[in-house]
Write a protein that holds these residues in place. Structure first.
Motif, PDB file in Angstrom:
ATOM      1  N   UNK A   5      40.144  27.303  46.323  1.00  0.00           N
ATOM      2  CA  UNK A   5      40.121  28.574  47.042  1.00  0.00           C
ATOM      3  C   UNK A   5      41.472  29.281  46.843  1.00  0.00           C
ATOM      4  N   UNK A   6      41.596  30.132  45.814  1.00  0.00           N
ATOM      5  CA  UNK A   6      42.865  30.819  45.548  1.00  0.00           C
ATOM      6  C   UNK A   6      43.007  32.121  46.330  1.00  0.00           C
ATOM      7  N   UNK A   7      44.257  32.465  46.631  1.00  0.00           N
ATOM      8  CA  UNK A   7      44.585  33.756  47.234  1.00  0.00           C
ATOM      9  C   UNK A   7      45.502  34.519  46.288  1.00  0.00           C
ATOM     10  N   UNK A   8      45.300  35.829  46.198  1.00  0.00           N
ATOM     11  CA  UNK A   8      46.072  36.681  45.293  1.00  0.00           C
ATOM     12  C   UNK A   8      47.232  37.335  46.026  1.00  0.00           C
ATOM     13  N   UNK A   9      48.425  37.268  45.445  1.00  0.00           N
ATOM     14  CA  UNK A   9      49.587  38.014  45.923  1.00  0.00           C
ATOM     15  C   UNK A   9      50.035  38.919  44.793  1.00  0.00           C
ATOM     16  N   UNK A  10      49.802  40.211  44.963  1.00  0.00           N
ATOM     17  CA  UNK A  10      50.065  41.174  43.908  1.00  0.00           C
ATOM     18  C   UNK A  10      50.146  42.555  44.530  1.00  0.00           C
ATOM     19  N   UNK A  11      50.215  43.579  43.697  1.00  0.00           N
ATOM     20  CA  UNK A  11      50.143  44.957  44.164  1.00  0.00           C
ATOM     21  C   UNK A  11      48.908  45.614  43.565  1.00  0.00           C
ATOM     22  N   UNK A  12      48.165  46.295  44.402  1.00  0.00           N
ATOM     23  CA  UNK A  12      46.997  47.066  43.973  1.00  0.00           C
ATOM     24  C   UNK A  12      47.146  48.470  44.536  1.00  0.00           C
ATOM     25  N   UNK A  13      46.929  49.476  43.701  1.00  0.00           N
ATOM     26  CA  UNK A  13      47.055  50.853  44.161  1.00  0.00           C
ATOM     27  C   UNK A  13      45.935  51.254  45.108  1.00  0.00           C
ATOM     28  N   UNK A  14      46.221  52.236  45.966  1.00  0.00           N
ATOM     29  CA  UNK A  14      45.176  52.798  46.834  1.00  0.00           C
ATOM     30  C   UNK A  14      44.460  53.915  46.064  1.00  0.00           C
ATOM     31  N   UNK A  15      43.828  53.517  44.977  1.00  0.00           N
ATOM     32  CA  UNK A  15      43.082  54.451  44.144  1.00  0.00           C
ATOM     33  C   UNK A  15      41.689  53.871  43.911  1.00  0.00           C
ATOM     34  N   UNK A  16      40.852  54.640  43.252  1.00  0.00           N
ATOM     35  CA  UNK A  16      39.483  54.176  43.006  1.00  0.00           C
ATOM     36  C   UNK A  16      39.470  52.888  42.199  1.00  0.00           C
ATOM     37  N   UNK A  17      40.326  52.811  41.192  1.00  0.00           N
ATOM     38  CA  UNK A  17      40.400  51.613  40.370  1.00  0.00           C
ATOM     39  C   UNK A  17      40.806  50.402  41.200  1.00  0.00           C
ATOM     40  N   UNK A  18      41.721  50.615  42.152  1.00  0.00           N
ATOM     41  CA  UNK A  18      42.146  49.528  43.017  1.00  0.00           C
ATOM     42  C   UNK A  18      41.053  49.066  43.961  1.00  0.00           C
ATOM     43  N   UNK A  19      40.340  50.036  44.554  1.00  0.00           N
ATOM     44  CA  UNK A  19      39.226  49.680  45.434  1.00  0.00           C
ATOM     45  C   UNK A  19      38.176  48.869  44.680  1.00  0.00           C
ATOM     46  N   UNK A  20      37.867  49.299  43.450  1.00  0.00           N
ATOM     47  CA  UNK A  20      36.872  48.594  42.646  1.00  0.00           C
ATOM     48  C   UNK A  20      37.352  47.197  42.258  1.00  0.00           C
ATOM     49  N   UNK A  21      38.645  47.071  41.972  1.00  0.00           N
ATOM     50  CA  UNK A  21      39.199  45.776  41.574  1.00  0.00           C
ATOM     51  C   UNK A  21      39.172  44.782  42.737  1.00  0.00           C
ATOM     52  N   UNK A  22      39.520  45.245  43.933  1.00  0.00           N
ATOM     53  CA  UNK A  22      39.475  44.373  45.104  1.00  0.00           C
ATOM     54  C   UNK A  22      38.035  43.968  45.424  1.00  0.00           C
ATOM     55  N   UNK A  23      37.123  44.920  45.342  1.00  0.00           N
ATOM     56  CA  UNK A  23      35.717  44.608  45.607  1.00  0.00           C
ATOM     57  C   UNK A  23      35.201  43.563  44.625  1.00  0.00           C
ATOM     58  N   UNK A  24      35.557  43.712  43.361  1.00  0.00           N
ATOM     59  CA  UNK A  24      35.126  42.747  42.346  1.00  0.00           C
ATOM     60  C   UNK A  24      35.749  41.373  42.612  1.00  0.00           C
ATOM     61  N   UNK A  25      37.015  41.357  43.017  1.00  0.00           N
ATOM     62  CA  UNK A  25      37.694  40.095  43.318  1.00  0.00           C
ATOM     63  C   UNK A  25      37.034  39.384  44.492  1.00  0.00           C
ATOM     64  N   UNK A  26      36.731  40.129  45.527  1.00  0.00           N
ATOM     65  CA  UNK A  26      36.096  39.543  46.700  1.00  0.00           C
ATOM     66  C   UNK A  26      34.692  39.057  46.386  1.00  0.00           C
ATOM     67  N   UNK A  27      33.987  39.761  45.517  1.00  0.00           N
ATOM     68  CA  UNK A  27      32.653  39.324  45.105  1.00  0.00           C
ATOM     69  C   UNK A  27      32.701  37.978  44.385  1.00  0.00           C
ATOM     70  N   UNK A  28      33.829  37.702  43.730  1.00  0.00           N
ATOM     71  CA  UNK A  28      34.004  36.415  43.053  1.00  0.00           C
ATOM     72  C   UNK A  28      34.497  35.327  43.992  1.00  0.00           C
ATOM     73  N   UNK A  29      34.727  35.687  45.261  1.00  0.00           N
ATOM     74  CA  UNK A  29      35.184  34.705  46.238  1.00  0.00           C
ATOM     75  C   UNK A  29      36.681  34.516  46.296  1.00  0.00           C
TER      76      UNK A  29
END
Length: 297
Positions: free
Chosen positions: A56-80
């Protein structure tokens, strides 16, 4: 996500835009192929492989508050993947990596990781504000650290009490940035994962095989090191004891992410109780399967 992470993956999480072709390419080539956009970056690649191995890994990084960032977080969460501790920036865009791979290997790549560089130690806030630890009670678990972080941030990490109790695993840096790992060479709990070229850059010499590279890095002060050499023998060493294993022969269909897959498989294998030779062999098998295209991206 409330589940306690088994490991923190610190570093690059971005969109990979990869063009692949079955043709050979040279400068100026224009060939048919496929272009994909997938979650990528060193920390992401490691986290995805760790998840496939049951961690069970956790990500520590920076993600922008942009559409690409929202999509990237959603995809990451979908993968668990646990995204509870990442830093969202209001003024930095989500990073992206672009590469072209052909039958004759990686042709070219550009990493637009300026947001990760600009964010600096903001990505480590969860390790100091009590969510994952404090300077007085530092995080004491596994950490996979992206060796492509800036020189300044790697030096901060090398001396920081926030990492004093961690089992620190340092991911392969790109050859152009390999010398950044010198800041962590003498860290008492750091395991370095490098390829033969990167080992040579760290030691300012050339090695003919992974065992000699491994020995040289240990003599330079490394606590523990693993050196890979493509389809040739890889080595792992600690306290002057070096072991070697050969990867299985496979047809290479992709290369981006192979080193990250090797590292993640090795970490997971040790976490699950395998001894040193078995963990090295399993990691080599996982990397070979990956480059052959037989596992999901």
């Amino acid at each position: 996500m409330n589940q306690t992470p088994d490991i923190l993956c610190i570093g690059s999480v971005l969109w990979d835009v990869i063009g692949r072709t079955a043709s050979h390419m040279r400068t100026g080539s224009d060939v048919p192929g496929r272009i994909t956009r997938l979650p990528g970056g060193v920390a992401m690649n490691i986290a995805m492989t760790l998840k496939r191995f049951g961690l069970q890994p956790a990500l520590l990084t920076v993600i922008g508050r942009d559409t690409e960032g929202d999509e990237l977080i959603a995809e990451s969460q979908n993968m668990g993947l646990n995204c509870d501790f990442l830093y969202r920036s209001d003024d930095l865009p989500t990073d992206v990596y672009m590469a072209i791979e052909a039958a004759n290997g990686l042709i070219a790549a550009i990493a637009d990781a300026h947001s990760l560089e600009a964010a600096g130690d903001k990505i480590l806030r969860a390790m100091s504000d009590g969510r994952l630890g404090t300077a007085e009670a530092p995080y004491a678990g596994l950490i996979a650290l992206d060796g492509n972080l800036t020189d300044d941030l790697l030096r901060i990490i090398a001396a920081s009490p926030l990492f004093a109790a961690a089992d620190l695993r340092v991911a392969p840096a790109s050859p152009g940035k390999a010398e950044r790992l010198l800041a962590l060479l003498g860290h008492p709990s750091a395991t370095l994962y490098v390829n033969l070229e990167e080992a040579g850059l760290l030691c300012q010499t050339h090695f003919d095989d992974s065992a000699s590279a491994c020995t040289a890095l240990l003599e330079r002060g490394a606590h523990r090191v693993l050196v890979t050499d493509g389809g040739r023998a890889a080595s792992e060493g600690t306290a002057g004891d070096v072991i070697t294993a050969h990867p299985p022969a496979v047809l290479v269909t992709r290369v981006t992410g192979a080193g990250d897959t090797f590292m993640a498989a090795h970490i997971a294998s040790e976490r699950q109780g395998l001894d040193r030779p078995a963990a090295l062999a399993r990691a080599l098998d996982a990397a070979a399967t990956y480059v052959s295209g037989e596992t999901p991206l």
